[in-house]
Enzyme design. Structure first.
Site, PDB file in Angstrom:
ATOM      1  N   HIS B  69     -80.131   9.724  89.435  1.00 11.10           N
ATOM      2  CA  HIS B  69     -79.577   8.379  89.123  1.00 11.10           C
ATOM      3  C   HIS B  69     -80.043   8.052  87.711  1.00 11.10           C
ATOM      4  O   HIS B  69     -81.230   7.865  87.458  1.00 11.10           O
ATOM      5  CB  HIS B  69     -80.085   7.330  90.121  1.00 11.10           C
ATOM      6  CG  HIS B  69     -79.414   7.414  91.466  1.00 11.10           C
ATOM      7  ND1 HIS B  69     -80.040   7.068  92.644  1.00 11.10           N
ATOM      8  CD2 HIS B  69     -78.151   7.789  91.797  1.00 11.10           C
ATOM      9  CE1 HIS B  69     -79.203   7.246  93.655  1.00 11.10           C
ATOM     10  NE2 HIS B  69     -78.047   7.673  93.175  1.00 11.10           N
ATOM     11  N   SER B  70     -79.077   7.978  86.807  1.00 10.43           N
ATOM     12  CA  SER B  70     -79.416   8.031  85.382  1.00 10.43           C
ATOM     13  C   SER B  70     -80.260   6.858  84.900  1.00 10.43           C
ATOM     14  O   SER B  70     -81.048   7.003  83.968  1.00 10.43           O
ATOM     15  CB  SER B  70     -78.131   8.093  84.552  1.00 10.43           C
ATOM     16  OG  SER B  70     -77.105   7.310  85.121  1.00 10.43           O
ATOM     17  N   GLU B  72     -82.724   5.479  86.213  1.00 13.02           N
ATOM     18  CA  GLU B  72     -84.112   5.512  86.687  1.00 13.02           C
ATOM     19  C   GLU B  72     -84.977   6.281  85.689  1.00 13.02           C
ATOM     20  O   GLU B  72     -85.503   7.356  85.973  1.00 13.02           O
ATOM     21  CB  GLU B  72     -84.140   6.086  88.103  1.00 13.02           C
ATOM     22  CG  GLU B  72     -83.325   5.204  89.064  1.00 13.02           C
ATOM     23  CD  GLU B  72     -82.959   5.816  90.411  1.00 13.02           C
ATOM     24  OE1 GLU B  72     -82.187   5.173  91.133  1.00 13.02           O
ATOM     25  OE2 GLU B  72     -83.440   6.915  90.735  1.00 13.02           O
ATOM     26  N   ARG B 127     -75.772   4.132  86.899  1.00 15.65           N
ATOM     27  CA  ARG B 127     -76.470   4.916  87.952  1.00 15.65           C
ATOM     28  C   ARG B 127     -75.735   6.211  88.293  1.00 15.65           C
ATOM     29  O   ARG B 127     -76.371   7.244  88.576  1.00 15.65           O
ATOM     30  CB  ARG B 127     -76.540   4.024  89.184  1.00 15.65           C
ATOM     31  CG  ARG B 127     -76.746   4.710  90.526  1.00 15.65           C
ATOM     32  CD  ARG B 127     -76.524   3.710  91.644  1.00 15.65           C
ATOM     33  NE  ARG B 127     -76.427   4.288  92.953  1.00 15.65           N
ATOM     34  CZ  ARG B 127     -77.439   4.290  93.842  1.00 15.65           C
ATOM     35  NH1 ARG B 127     -78.605   3.784  93.511  1.00 15.65           N
ATOM     36  NH2 ARG B 127     -77.272   4.787  95.039  1.00 15.65           N
ATOM     37  N   ASN B 144     -76.108  10.902  94.812  1.00 16.05           N
ATOM     38  CA  ASN B 144     -76.986  11.009  95.985  1.00 16.05           C
ATOM     39  C   ASN B 144     -76.257  10.638  97.271  1.00 16.05           C
ATOM     40  O   ASN B 144     -76.860  10.264  98.269  1.00 16.05           O
ATOM     41  CB  ASN B 144     -78.238  10.141  95.806  1.00 16.05           C
ATOM     42  CG  ASN B 144     -79.324  10.502  96.812  1.00 16.05           C
ATOM     43  OD1 ASN B 144     -79.423  11.660  97.230  1.00 16.05           O
ATOM     44  ND2 ASN B 144     -80.117   9.537  97.208  1.00 16.05           N
ATOM     45  N   ARG B 145     -74.940  10.659  97.209  1.00 15.30           N
ATOM     46  CA  ARG B 145     -74.110  10.451  98.411  1.00 15.30           C
ATOM     47  C   ARG B 145     -73.030  11.527  98.508  1.00 15.30           C
ATOM     48  O   ARG B 145     -72.138  11.446  99.337  1.00 15.30           O
ATOM     49  CB  ARG B 145     -73.421   9.074  98.360  1.00 15.30           C
ATOM     50  CG  ARG B 145     -74.351   7.871  98.383  1.00 15.30           C
ATOM     51  CD  ARG B 145     -75.088   7.712  99.702  1.00 15.30           C
ATOM     52  NE  ARG B 145     -75.864   6.473  99.781  1.00 15.30           N
ATOM     53  CZ  ARG B 145     -77.032   6.300  99.197  1.00 15.30           C
ATOM     54  NH1 ARG B 145     -77.602   7.318  98.518  1.00 15.30           N
ATOM     55  NH2 ARG B 145     -77.683   5.144  99.286  1.00 15.30           N
ATOM     56  N   HIS B 196     -86.620   9.787  92.548  1.00 16.25           N
ATOM     57  CA  HIS B 196     -85.888   8.585  92.161  1.00 16.25           C
ATOM     58  C   HIS B 196     -86.894   7.496  91.799  1.00 16.25           C
ATOM     59  O   HIS B 196     -88.097   7.661  91.963  1.00 16.25           O
ATOM     60  CB  HIS B 196     -85.089   8.055  93.356  1.00 16.25           C
ATOM     61  CG  HIS B 196     -83.950   8.918  93.790  1.00 16.25           C
ATOM     62  ND1 HIS B 196     -82.641   8.544  93.658  1.00 16.25           N
ATOM     63  CD2 HIS B 196     -83.909  10.154  94.352  1.00 16.25           C
ATOM     64  CE1 HIS B 196     -81.850   9.487  94.137  1.00 16.25           C
ATOM     65  NE2 HIS B 196     -82.583  10.483  94.560  1.00 16.25           N
ATOM     66  N   SER B 197     -86.393   6.399  91.317  1.00 13.63           N
ATOM     67  CA  SER B 197     -87.194   5.152  91.296  1.00 13.63           C
ATOM     68  C   SER B 197     -86.215   4.057  91.670  1.00 13.63           C
ATOM     69  O   SER B 197     -85.007   4.232  91.463  1.00 13.63           O
ATOM     70  CB  SER B 197     -87.772   4.923  89.894  1.00 13.63           C
ATOM     71  OG  SER B 197     -86.779   4.398  89.009  1.00 13.63           O
ATOM     72  N   TYR B 248     -82.578   2.586 104.818  1.00 18.13           N
ATOM     73  CA  TYR B 248     -81.302   2.333 105.506  1.00 18.13           C
ATOM     74  C   TYR B 248     -80.544   3.662 105.656  1.00 18.13           C
ATOM     75  O   TYR B 248     -81.000   4.702 105.203  1.00 18.13           O
ATOM     76  CB  TYR B 248     -80.432   1.337 104.727  1.00 18.13           C
ATOM     77  CG  TYR B 248     -80.406   1.516 103.218  1.00 18.13           C
ATOM     78  CD1 TYR B 248     -80.577   0.417 102.374  1.00 18.13           C
ATOM     79  CD2 TYR B 248     -80.262   2.766 102.622  1.00 18.13           C
ATOM     80  CE1 TYR B 248     -80.567   0.558 100.978  1.00 18.13           C
ATOM     81  CE2 TYR B 248     -80.258   2.927 101.243  1.00 18.13           C
ATOM     82  CZ  TYR B 248     -80.408   1.813 100.427  1.00 18.13           C
ATOM     83  OH  TYR B 248     -80.421   1.962  99.055  1.00 18.13           O
ATOM     84  N   GLU B 270     -89.425   7.654  95.692  1.00 14.80           N
ATOM     85  CA  GLU B 270     -88.992   6.461  94.971  1.00 14.80           C
ATOM     86  C   GLU B 270     -90.225   5.956  94.228  1.00 14.80           C
ATOM     87  O   GLU B 270     -91.145   5.409  94.846  1.00 14.80           O
ATOM     88  CB  GLU B 270     -88.472   5.388  95.948  1.00 14.80           C
ATOM     89  CG  GLU B 270     -87.157   5.715  96.617  1.00 14.80           C
ATOM     90  CD  GLU B 270     -85.959   5.480  95.704  1.00 14.80           C
ATOM     91  OE1 GLU B 270     -86.151   4.987  94.577  1.00 14.80           O
ATOM     92  OE2 GLU B 270     -84.821   5.806  96.131  1.00 14.80           O
TER      93      GLU B 270
END
Lengths: 94, 309
Positions: B69-70, B72, B127, B144-145, B196-197, B248, B270
């Site tokens: 995710h860019s 982050e 992102r 990430n999906r 990730h963060s 989630y 994270e």
């Protein structure tokens, strides 16, 4: 380059499932252009959302109307971005 | 920078500066580090992985990626710091030396180069990838999906205008497909760690379903020891658990796929925000974040080394 002046990041504390669902309703309102940094998950885990300035008042009224607590985590996103850019630029000139 | 010793790890860098860092690191340690190109991004940028190896052929290996995710930024910056740390500690630190004497480490620092370039040039909050979706004016899919693990199930969006858009089909994103192909071709990856963060979590499968992973007890134990090691440095508190229980439902996510490939030690980090900055973590926190995370990574890598399968 996108400008984030006036954008705020709110940290929302949903205390029960009903409040989490309420926040999820916000997520579906595309016209507010909300950017959930931490999405609504479970009661008790913080929900962070970047709110463009035109939407700030509507969002805060919505949360207060439903008794959902929030704090302002970042007052102005662009101010932090400017700091970040200055720091990178300062390093590069050095 | 003229060398990785003069490179400034306490500031954020552009894609060009990070790619330049990689070349200098390889030049300084040709016996230990090599740079592989595993593919090209949607916009044609090369996708690089650093390989740390002390010999052997197709040894058991550990995969670490940052920046999928860019926005982050602390993750790519930590990845740069990890790369330097590995070259500093090999031969000095007994744990890392033992790991590298038996295993290889693959480190992909900029896993989403198009998105990362976009955060520098156009939109710091970007992102996703930058792929175009036919029939939509919205750009990008959530990398990430997009993995082939529960793809299409609840826990991602089919709307190209959302941040969790899953993409047209599994592995539709070049940035994802290049890792899938690399991992399948290698065939001997034993740990897969995607960083990730933010929100200070250490997560393991599953994210797309509530079913308990077969190795849940061991993964929980490893996660516990890793977050204990992490918080020993500055007291940064991490929670840990399966993705679906801890945050989630997230379908098509990276480590559900790696776990489905038989890579038992599959984890997602994270990283910190210490409750104040979210994705805009000040550069002054890059090195402390990387240092504490490194302790957790070493705990996972050491467990992987000591529990061959």
């Amino acid at each position: 380059k996108e400008d984030f002046t006036g954008h705020q990041v709110l940290r929302i504390s949903a205390t029960d499932e009903a409040q989490v669902q309420k926040v999820k309703e916000l997520e579906d309102l595309e016209h507010l252009k909300l950017d959930f940094w931490r999405g609504p998950a479970q009661p008790g885990s913080p929900i962070d959302v970047r709110v463009p300035s035109p939407s700030t008042q509507a969002v805060k009224i919505f949360l207060e109307a439903h008794g959902i607590g929030y704090t302002t985590m970042i007052e102005d996103v662009q101010a932090l971005l400017d700091e970040e850019q200055e720091q990178m630029f300062a390093f590069r000139t050095r | 920078a003229r060398s990785t010793d003069t490179f400034n790890y306490a500031t954020y860098h552009t894609l060009e500066e990070i790619y330049g860092f990689m070349d200098i690191l390889v030049a300084e340690h040709p016996q230990l580090v090599s740079k592989l190109q595993i593919g090209n991004s949607y916009e044609g940028r090369p996708i690089y992985v650093l390989k740390f190896s002390t010999g052997g052929n197709s040894r058991p290996a550990i995969w670490i990626d940052t920046g999928i995710h860019s926005r982050e930024w602390v993750t790519q910056a930590s990845g740069v710091w990890f790369a330097k740390k590995i070259t500093q500690d090999y031969g000095q630190d007994s744990t890392l030396t033992a790991i590298l004497d038996s295993m290889d480490i693959f480190l992909e620092i900029v896993t989403n180069p198009d998105g990362f370039a976009f955060t520098h040039n156009k939109n710091r909050m970007w992102r996703k990838t930058r792929s175009l979706t036919e029939g939509s004016s919205c750009v990008g899919a959530d990398p990430n999906r997009n993995w082939d693990a529960g793809f299409g199930m609840p826990g991602a969006s089919s709307n190209p205008c959302t941040e969790t858009y899953r993409g047209k089909f599994a592995n539709s994103e070049a940035e994802v497909k290049s890792i899938v192909d690399f991992v399948k071709n290698h065939g001997n990856i034993k740990a897969f760690i995607s960083i990730h963060s933010y929100s200070q979590l250490l997560l393991y499968p599953y994210g797309y379903k509530a079913e308990v992973a077969p190795d849940q007890a061991e993964l929980d134990q490893v996660a516990k020891s890793a977050v204990t090691a992490l918080s020993s440095l500055y007291g940064t508190k991490f929670r840990y658990g399966s993705i679906i229980k801890t945050i989630y439902q997230a379908s098509g996510n990276t480590i559900d796929w790696s776990y489905s490939q038989g890579i038992k030690y599959s984890f997602t980090f994270e990283l910190r925000d210490t409750g104040r900055y979210g994705f805009l973590l000040p550069a002054s926190q890059i090195v402390p974040t990387a240092r504490e995370t490194w302790l957790a990574l070493c705990a996972i890598m050491q467990h992987t080394l000591n529990h061959p399968y």
